[in-house]
Write a protein that holds these residues in place. Structure first.
Motif, PDB file in Angstrom:
ATOM      1  N   GLN A 193      -2.301  16.635 -13.957  1.00 50.14           N
ATOM      2  CA  GLN A 193      -0.951  16.130 -14.241  1.00 50.14           C
ATOM      3  C   GLN A 193      -0.968  14.941 -15.192  1.00 50.14           C
ATOM      4  OE1 GLN A 193       0.651  19.011 -12.895  1.00 50.14           O
ATOM      5  NE2 GLN A 193       2.269  17.459 -12.816  1.00 50.14           N
ATOM      6  N   GLY A 194      -2.168  14.532 -15.602  1.00 52.13           N
ATOM      7  CA  GLY A 194      -2.283  13.387 -16.497  1.00 52.13           C
ATOM      8  C   GLY A 194      -1.923  12.084 -15.825  1.00 52.13           C
ATOM      9  N   VAL A 195      -2.316  11.943 -14.546  1.00 53.48           N
ATOM     10  CA  VAL A 195      -1.994  10.754 -13.756  1.00 53.48           C
ATOM     11  C   VAL A 195      -3.281  10.034 -13.367  1.00 53.48           C
ATOM     12  CG1 VAL A 195      -1.018   9.938 -11.566  1.00 53.48           C
ATOM     13  CG2 VAL A 195       0.147  11.722 -12.864  1.00 53.48           C
ATOM     14  N   SER A 196      -3.308   8.734 -13.565  1.00 58.77           N
ATOM     15  CA  SER A 196      -4.466   7.941 -13.164  1.00 58.77           C
ATOM     16  C   SER A 196      -4.609   7.953 -11.644  1.00 58.77           C
ATOM     17  CB  SER A 196      -4.302   6.497 -13.640  1.00 58.77           C
ATOM     18  OG  SER A 196      -5.277   5.670 -13.025  1.00 58.77           O
ATOM     19  N   PRO A 197      -5.852   8.096 -11.128  1.00 57.80           N
ATOM     20  CA  PRO A 197      -6.062   8.070  -9.678  1.00 57.80           C
ATOM     21  C   PRO A 197      -6.295   6.664  -9.127  1.00 57.80           C
ATOM     22  CG  PRO A 197      -8.117   8.600 -10.739  1.00 57.80           C
ATOM     23  CD  PRO A 197      -7.092   8.426 -11.845  1.00 57.80           C
ATOM     24  N   GLU A 198      -6.018   5.636  -9.924  1.00 60.58           N
ATOM     25  CA  GLU A 198      -6.419   4.281  -9.546  1.00 60.58           C
ATOM     26  C   GLU A 198      -5.733   3.755  -8.288  1.00 60.58           C
ATOM     27  OE1 GLU A 198      -4.746   1.234 -12.495  1.00 60.58           O
ATOM     28  OE2 GLU A 198      -4.304   3.165 -13.471  1.00 60.58           O
ATOM     29  N   LEU A 199      -4.617   4.354  -7.900  1.00 57.65           N
ATOM     30  CA  LEU A 199      -3.944   3.897  -6.686  1.00 57.65           C
ATOM     31  C   LEU A 199      -4.474   4.575  -5.428  1.00 57.65           C
ATOM     32  CD1 LEU A 199      -0.227   3.688  -7.887  1.00 57.65           C
ATOM     33  CD2 LEU A 199      -1.722   1.782  -7.270  1.00 57.65           C
ATOM     34  N   ILE A 200      -5.059   5.761  -5.560  1.00 55.45           N
ATOM     35  CA  ILE A 200      -5.521   6.475  -4.365  1.00 55.45           C
ATOM     36  C   ILE A 200      -7.035   6.584  -4.256  1.00 55.45           C
ATOM     37  CG2 ILE A 200      -3.380   7.795  -4.126  1.00 55.45           C
ATOM     38  CD1 ILE A 200      -4.881  10.215  -5.316  1.00 55.45           C
ATOM     39  N   GLY A 239       0.825  -1.198   0.000  1.00 54.91           N
ATOM     40  CA  GLY A 239       0.000   0.000   0.000  1.00 54.91           C
ATOM     41  C   GLY A 239       0.862   1.252   0.000  1.00 54.91           C
ATOM     42  N   MET A 240       1.934   1.233   0.789  1.00 55.69           N
ATOM     43  CA  MET A 240       2.871   2.348   0.817  1.00 55.69           C
ATOM     44  C   MET A 240       3.534   2.525  -0.550  1.00 55.69           C
ATOM     45  SD  MET A 240       6.424   2.661   2.946  1.00 55.69           S
ATOM     46  CE  MET A 240       7.142   1.370   1.899  1.00 55.69           C
ATOM     47  N   PHE A 241       3.949   1.408  -1.157  1.00 55.89           N
ATOM     48  CA  PHE A 241       4.571   1.483  -2.477  1.00 55.89           C
ATOM     49  C   PHE A 241       3.609   2.107  -3.493  1.00 55.89           C
ATOM     50  CE2 PHE A 241       7.655  -2.349  -1.806  1.00 55.89           C
ATOM     51  CZ  PHE A 241       8.454  -1.545  -1.019  1.00 55.89           C
ATOM     52  N   GLY A 242       2.307   1.811  -3.339  1.00 54.48           N
ATOM     53  CA  GLY A 242       1.316   2.411  -4.230  1.00 54.48           C
ATOM     54  C   GLY A 242       1.300   3.918  -4.094  1.00 54.48           C
TER      55      GLY A 242
END
Length: 294
Positions: free
Chosen positions: A258-265, A183-186
């Motif tokens: 920023q063009g970043v997927s939010p799938e990790l958060i 989870g931290m790595f995510g």
């Protein structure tokens, strides 16, 4: 300092992958007579010049010593390696990575065959073995008597942490800690993704990220535990659930920009929103724990 081999308990080790080989080296260096077996004989033979005795079968390796340590691929390989092997009077320590639901019946299986059983969860990678300052250790659960009797020998490669008579607890502690790690790595991956396209040196950003995680995670873990134990999810709250849920829009908007997927958060944010809907806005984030229970 290497001690006299005569002062050290003999050990049988089944399994000589990267971890098993690292474990073997520490017992040999500490002067423990070591009998080894591996499905691929060459790995066992390679340790003979270092002082190990290579057994030609798992059965003969088990017969050689009272303390038998198993470090194989998975629970099925443990069953296969020890199928038909006489375990009467043996102390079986299983360091194979398994689940709690596999460790418990494996304990009963060993005890039905006349062995005492201890399950282990290794919290280290091979380069940490034999290096005390690296901080590696093994969770142990099962026979307390067995653990206490062999504590010194088990502590030769890495530290030892006994977590209870329930044979499944070592695996459960192992997976719980590793789950937190991933989870931290995510979160770390998401943070680096946010700056990836900017003129920001990731090596300059890294100490800031590492320091922030350390400052936030330690106190948060302790507070979550205290709130779970007391049942008071509003105790010592600094940033309320309501306030933090309101702030998630900024994180999601920044990711979009920023063009970043939010799938990790976003899955965690969704849990926060769900908890707010059924709990108190004055709570901490601890309430999300129970939302995960099925």
């Amino acid at each position: 300092m290497t001690r006299n081999p005569a002062e050290n308990s003999p050990v049988t080790l089944l399994g000589l992958g990267a971890m098993g080989t690292a474990l073997a080296g520490t017992w040999l260096d500490a002067g423990h007579p070591l009998t080894v077996w591996n499905r691929t004989p060459a790995r066992a033979e390679a340790l003979v010049p270092e002082g190990a005795t290579a057994a030609d079968s798992a059965a003969s390796a088990v017969a050689a010593n009272p303390l038998v340590i198993v470090c194989l691929l998975d629970d099925a390989s443990v069953g296969a390696a020890l199928e038909g092997v006489d375990l009467t009077g043996k102390d079986l320590v299983n360091l194979t990575t398994t689940t709690p639901a596999q460790a418990r019946p494996r304990s009963a299986w060993a005890e039905a065959r006349g062995a005492r059983y201890l399950d282990g969860g290794i919290m280290a990678v091979p380069p940490m073995v034999g290096v005390p300052e690296a901080g590696g250790y093994v969770f142990y659960s099962g026979s307390r008597e067995l653990f206490e009797e062999h504590r010194e020998t088990l502590a030769v490669p890495v530290g030892t942490v006994y977590v209870g008579e329930d044979a499944g607890f070592a695996a459960l502690h192992d997976v719980a800690l590793l789950s937190a790690m991933y989870g931290m790595f995510g979160g770390v991956a998401h943070a680096f993704a946010l700056i990836r396209r900017e003129d920001i040196d990731p090596t300059a950003f890294a100490p800031l990220l590492s320091g922030w995680i350390a400052a936030m995670a330690g106190p948060a873990v302790l507070q979550t535990a205290a709130q779970l134990k007391s049942g008071d999810l509003t105790a010592d709250v600094v940033s309320s659930l309501e306030m933090q849920v309101a702030g998630t829009a900024t994180f999601l908007a920044t990711a979009e920009q920023q063009g970043v997927s939010p799938e990790l958060i976003d899955p965690y944010f969704e849990l926060m929103r769900r908890r707010l809907a059924v709990g108190s806005g004055e709570e901490d984030l601890t309430g999300v724990v129970d939302l995960l229970l099925r």
